[in-house]
Design an enzyme around this catalytic site. Sequence first.
Site, PDB file in Angstrom:
ATOM      1  N   ASP A  82      47.200  33.220  43.701  1.00 21.67           N
ATOM      2  CA  ASP A  82      46.219  34.029  42.973  1.00 21.67           C
ATOM      3  C   ASP A  82      46.563  35.502  43.179  1.00 21.67           C
ATOM      4  O   ASP A  82      46.879  35.917  44.300  1.00 21.67           O
ATOM      5  CB  ASP A  82      44.806  33.713  43.486  1.00 21.67           C
TER       6      ASP A  82
ATOM      7  N   ASN B  94      35.641  26.343  38.780  1.00 20.20           N
ATOM      8  CA  ASN B  94      34.512  26.982  38.125  1.00 20.20           C
ATOM      9  C   ASN B  94      34.466  26.597  36.656  1.00 20.20           C
ATOM     10  O   ASN B  94      35.509  26.478  36.013  1.00 20.20           O
ATOM     11  CB  ASN B  94      34.642  28.505  38.224  1.00 20.20           C
TER      12      ASN B  94
ATOM     13  N   GLN C 252      33.676  31.216  36.022  1.00 16.37           N
ATOM     14  CA  GLN C 252      35.009  31.058  35.418  1.00 16.37           C
ATOM     15  C   GLN C 252      35.429  32.335  34.720  1.00 16.37           C
ATOM     16  O   GLN C 252      34.657  32.902  33.935  1.00 16.37           O
ATOM     17  CB  GLN C 252      34.991  29.886  34.424  1.00 16.37           C
ATOM     18  N   SER C 253      36.646  32.799  34.999  1.00 21.31           N
ATOM     19  CA  SER C 253      37.118  34.052  34.417  1.00 21.31           C
ATOM     20  C   SER C 253      38.252  33.818  33.421  1.00 21.31           C
ATOM     21  O   SER C 253      38.350  34.498  32.403  1.00 21.31           O
ATOM     22  CB  SER C 253      37.572  35.010  35.516  1.00 21.31           C
TER      23      SER C 253
ATOM     24  N   HIS D 203      41.538  25.738  36.135  1.00 17.66           N
ATOM     25  CA  HIS D 203      42.341  26.002  37.334  1.00 17.66           C
ATOM     26  C   HIS D 203      41.546  25.607  38.576  1.00 17.66           C
ATOM     27  O   HIS D 203      40.349  25.851  38.670  1.00 17.66           O
ATOM     28  CB  HIS D 203      42.793  27.461  37.404  1.00 17.66           C
ATOM     29  N   LEU D 204      42.273  25.009  39.494  1.00 15.62           N
ATOM     30  CA  LEU D 204      41.708  24.586  40.780  1.00 15.62           C
ATOM     31  C   LEU D 204      42.098  25.637  41.812  1.00 15.62           C
ATOM     32  O   LEU D 204      43.285  25.918  42.012  1.00 15.62           O
ATOM     33  CB  LEU D 204      42.294  23.223  41.167  1.00 15.62           C
ATOM     34  N   HIS D 205      41.096  26.229  42.473  1.00 16.87           N
ATOM     35  CA  HIS D 205      41.362  27.176  43.555  1.00 16.87           C
ATOM     36  C   HIS D 205      41.542  26.411  44.867  1.00 16.87           C
ATOM     37  O   HIS D 205      40.684  25.603  45.230  1.00 16.87           O
ATOM     38  CB  HIS D 205      40.182  28.137  43.744  1.00 16.87           C
TER      39      HIS D 205
END
Lengths: 114, 114
Positions: free
Chosen positions: A30, A87, A94-95, A100-102
Amino acid sequence: MDSCLFCQIVAKKIPAAIIDEDAHLLAFHDIAPQAPIHVLIIPKEHISTLNDLEPTHTELMGKMIMKAQKIAAKLGIQEKGYRLTINCNRQGGQSVFHIHLHLLGGRQMHWPPG
Amino acid sequence: MDSCLFCQIVAKKIPAAIIDEDAHLLAFHDIAPQAPIHVLIIPKEHISTLNDLEPTHTELMGKMIMKAQKIAAKLGIQEKGYRLTINCNRQGGQSVFHIHLHLLGGRQMHWPPG
């Protein structure tokens, strides 16, 4: 999806610190890390949000979690621990609208999760 | 696993506010909610942590995410949004050593995720 940041990373049109890649998934650090280790794992296929998943994506979502487990081991945070977060939409935080998995670790994660 | 709280919930030996159940998964409201909606989704099979997942569990993990999507829709937070979180071991904040996916919504979730 020319307008999608993560699709452009998948297509290698925008650089990222990639740490794992296979036929279906891509993982990279990230750019705004929230922990010493903060990796994003994304499907190469453009899927905007969790709400857009179809039953045919079930295996892909499972692979995304298995990939997180593998990367946590590779990065040495398997035993101490880590957190996975996905998210969805605005209230979820969510951005980027490409699932996507953090994967976060390398520090104590707190509760609640945001 | 007589000593596992979540196995006892699966066996209906300990009560829980169950909202969804199928052959492989059980979902119930968290007894210490961190958001207006806070649901736990667990595999019925006892798997202690993400580190204990085997490749044969890939489909099960995918089903767990698909179940979260379904429950978010059922509870009316699909559009506004929600967050999914899985903790692993101490630094991840795992408290019960039986894999569980947290589904949180009904308020704005913040960043970082804990």
